[in-house]
Design an enzyme around this catalytic site. Sequence first.
Site, short mmCIF file in Angstrom:
data_model
loop_
_atom_site.label_atom_id
_atom_site.label_comp_id
_atom_site.label_asym_id
_atom_site.label_seq_id
_atom_site.Cartn_x
_atom_site.Cartn_y
_atom_site.Cartn_z
N THR A 90 0.85 -1.19 0.00
CA THR A 90 0.00 0.00 0.00
C THR A 90 0.88 1.24 0.00
O THR A 90 1.89 1.29 0.71
CB THR A 90 -0.97 0.08 1.19
OG1 THR A 90 -1.48 1.42 1.27
CG2 THR A 90 -0.34 -0.23 2.53
N ASP A 126 -0.10 3.80 1.28
CA ASP A 126 -0.47 4.50 2.52
C ASP A 126 0.44 4.14 3.71
O ASP A 126 0.45 4.84 4.72
CB ASP A 126 -1.92 4.19 2.90
CG ASP A 126 -2.90 4.53 1.79
OD1 ASP A 126 -2.59 5.43 0.99
OD2 ASP A 126 -3.97 3.89 1.73
N GLY A 140 -3.43 8.79 1.42
CA GLY A 140 -3.02 8.15 2.68
C GLY A 140 -4.16 7.56 3.48
O GLY A 140 -3.95 6.99 4.54
N ARG A 141 -5.38 7.79 2.98
CA ARG A 141 -6.57 7.30 3.68
C ARG A 141 -6.59 7.81 5.12
O ARG A 141 -6.39 8.99 5.32
CB ARG A 141 -6.60 5.78 3.63
CG ARG A 141 -8.00 5.25 3.71
CD ARG A 141 -8.13 3.89 3.09
NE ARG A 141 -8.93 3.95 1.89
CZ ARG A 141 -9.04 2.98 1.03
NH1 ARG A 141 -8.36 1.87 1.19
NH2 ARG A 141 -9.81 3.10 -0.01
N HIS A 156 -4.15 10.46 -7.96
CA HIS A 156 -3.59 9.19 -8.41
C HIS A 156 -2.21 9.30 -9.04
O HIS A 156 -1.58 8.28 -9.29
CB HIS A 156 -4.58 8.50 -9.35
CG HIS A 156 -5.80 8.03 -8.63
ND1 HIS A 156 -6.85 8.87 -8.36
CD2 HIS A 156 -6.12 6.84 -8.08
CE1 HIS A 156 -7.78 8.21 -7.68
NE2 HIS A 156 -7.36 6.98 -7.51
#
Length: 343
Positions: free
Chosen positions: A126, A128, A171-172, A273
């Site tokens: 990920t 993130d 990064g959520r 993105h």
Amino acid sequence: MARVGVLTGGGDCPGLNAVIRAIVRKAVGAHGYDVLGFRNGWAGVLEDDAVELDLDNTRGILPRGGTILGTSRTNPYALDGGGERARETLARREIDCLIPIGGEDTLGVARRLAEEGVAVVGVPKTIDNDLSGTDFTFGFQTAVQIATDAIDRLHTTAESHNRVIVVEVMGREAGWIATYSGMAGGADAILVPERPFDVDEVCERIRRRHLTGRTFSIVVAAEGAVPRGGDGPRASEQVDAFGHARLGGVAVELEHQIEERTGYETRMTILGHVQRGGTPTAYDRVLATRFGVAAVDAVAEEAFGEMVALHATEIERVPLADALAQSKLLDPRLYETAEVFFG
Ligand code: F6P
């Protein structure tokens, strides 16, 4: 062990192809296993959509971004009989062990399948960097580099125009990308989900900075940053198959609020993105390659239900259940170090 399955699930991430290549090289070259790649994450397992992977069709993909297998956010367990359908495909294809490459959602499905008797070995992925059990995931460093390059570029235009520029990064719910890129790019404020912000305090800091002669400021905001006592904006009302909201837009609000409160001309940029696209950095290529080889070692040693992980400089294994127990949020000590440079 004769036949290994591979899939890439969740958001794409620089380094996925490097893992696929490493898995095939080690599995075919060292063990003589067959490798079957399922297309588009768990969707490929549900639909039995797969391709044989060999040394030839995985050649030359090390530096390539994205994933040659495709990916999706499909969750078999959100579909009626999905878990059973996935197990049936794996049995029909005579997969002795499946290597899912993914973040908490993809690996969460892997853990459930493992509980139901499927042999799996996970590879953490990920941008993130929010997966527990591993110090870093590949893709993170590339995303940080892309964000840092963008901040560097925004610095020169902010300075030329005497503006405040708010840069929104991904990064959520974790502030890793924001803090690393903000530190590397010399941000004057970094807003992260782990520390709800007060916009008046942010403005006061900018004002103080400008009173000391500075004529521009850079604010890095994580997409998941939230105002104290409130909610952050959503890019959409819809949630994905794992229940995640689409984040995005906090920089739009901050642009208006900062300009209105300070009177300084303000602009915002949402990197989006761009942070996930393109070639992985050398660090991520090496980490991804080490993970891929280690995953095949784990398969050979029948370390099922485990995930390969980076601990300091070593590749080790952790039970999937431990890695998925909770998200890895930003280390507060790192944020405190970043704060030294605010304003
Ligand atoms: O998890 C990776 C990530 O890029 C997050 O940082 C972001 O919130 C999300 O995926 C975006 O997902 P999608 O590509 O489905 O819009």
